[in-house]
Design a protein around this motif. Structure first.
Motif, short mmCIF file in Angstrom:
data_model
loop_
_atom_site.label_atom_id
_atom_site.label_comp_id
_atom_site.label_asym_id
_atom_site.label_seq_id
_atom_site.Cartn_x
_atom_site.Cartn_y
_atom_site.Cartn_z
N LEU A 1 0.18 0.94 -4.38
CA LEU A 1 -0.91 0.29 -3.64
C LEU A 1 -2.21 0.42 -4.41
CD1 LEU A 1 -2.19 -1.10 -1.24
CD2 LEU A 1 -2.19 1.09 -0.03
N ILE B 1 -7.03 3.49 4.33
CA ILE B 1 -5.73 2.85 4.53
C ILE B 1 -4.72 3.91 4.94
CG2 ILE B 1 -3.86 1.55 3.43
CD1 ILE B 1 -6.00 0.50 1.42
N ILE C 1 -0.97 3.96 5.38
CA ILE C 1 0.26 3.20 5.13
C ILE C 1 1.28 3.43 6.24
CG2 ILE C 1 2.23 2.93 3.56
CD1 ILE C 1 0.33 3.83 1.26
N GLN C 2 1.46 4.69 6.67
CA GLN C 2 2.47 5.01 7.67
C GLN C 2 2.20 4.30 9.00
OE1 GLN C 2 1.06 7.42 5.64
NE2 GLN C 2 2.89 7.45 4.36
N ARG D 1 0.32 1.61 9.27
CA ARG D 1 0.06 0.21 8.97
C ARG D 1 -1.29 -0.22 9.56
NH1 ARG D 1 4.80 -1.78 6.80
NH2 ARG D 1 4.26 -3.96 7.11
N GLU E 1 -1.55 -6.69 6.51
CA GLU E 1 -0.18 -6.91 6.05
C GLU E 1 -0.12 -7.18 4.55
OE1 GLU E 1 2.75 -6.30 7.48
OE2 GLU E 1 1.55 -5.52 9.13
N ILE F 1 -0.62 -3.76 2.87
CA ILE F 1 0.56 -2.89 3.01
C ILE F 1 1.70 -3.42 2.13
CG2 ILE F 1 2.29 -1.98 4.60
CD1 ILE F 1 -0.57 -0.75 4.91
N THR G 1 2.43 -2.09 -1.43
CA THR G 1 3.18 -0.85 -1.67
C THR G 1 4.58 -1.15 -2.22
OG1 THR G 1 4.13 -0.73 0.57
CG2 THR G 1 1.99 0.37 0.22
#
Length: 182
Positions: free
Chosen positions: A48, A135, A137-138, A140, A172, A175, A178
């Protein structure tokens, strides 16, 4: 490897910056009067970070996105995951950036404290940062601060605010970076 000394005064920012191992990977930061090493990034975090730097740099000529750039924002020395700085503020000389980035992006690692990250972001915002993203990630989600306003939490197809009219960033699409391989 020995860690930099723990200190509790503003005068010790200079002592911290003289330590030989603060640029080792992962980098050391001077936050809340003490030296602390950033967590080692995961695969998704690293992808990312790389992909977002490339996306931002491909969409603007006015700013430069840089990974892991040490900033000197007394009495702290943060190392944001991504610092986005207006081109004319960047020095022709090598070394840490003197001041707060215009836009900073932090990517939360699973074991990282949201409170610690927010504290670092708030310090930079109070010292000139115009925009900050955190951010997660987990979850979102992306927490966004503009100037010194309270953060807003974005998710899904929410359009994210940027600098320099960089468009088309949604949670989106961020994310999804990643999963994007080089």
């Amino acid at each position: 490897m020995q860690s930099p000394p723990r200190t509790n005064t503003l005068d010790n920012l200079e002592a911290f910056l003289q330590q030989p191992n603060i640029e080792s990977s992962p980098a050391w930061e001077f936050i809340q009067g003490k030296a602390q090493q950033k967590p080692m990034p995961t695969l998704f975090h690293s992808r990312l970070q790389r992909n977002l730097v490339n996306q931002i740099n491909n969409r603007t000529q006015s700013y430069e996105a840089i990974q892991e750039l040490r900033c000197i924002v007394p009495p702290l020395s943060p190392v944001p995951d991504i610092a986005i700085i207006q081109q004319d503020r960047l020095s022709d000389e090598d070394g840490p950036f003197q001041g707060s980035p215009d836009w900073l992006i932090e990517i939360r690692s699973p074991n990282q404290s949201m409170l610690d990250l927010q504290s670092k972001i708030l310090h930079c915002l109070s010292n000139g940062t115009l925009l900050a993203w955190l951010i997660d990630i987990q979850r979102r989600q992306i927490w966004v601060w503009e100037k010194q306003e309270l953060p807003l939490i974005y998710a899904g197809n929410d359009q994210l605010p940027t600098l320099d009219n960089i468009s088309d960033f949604t949670v989106e699409t961020i994310i999804a970076l990643t999963q994007q391989q080089a």
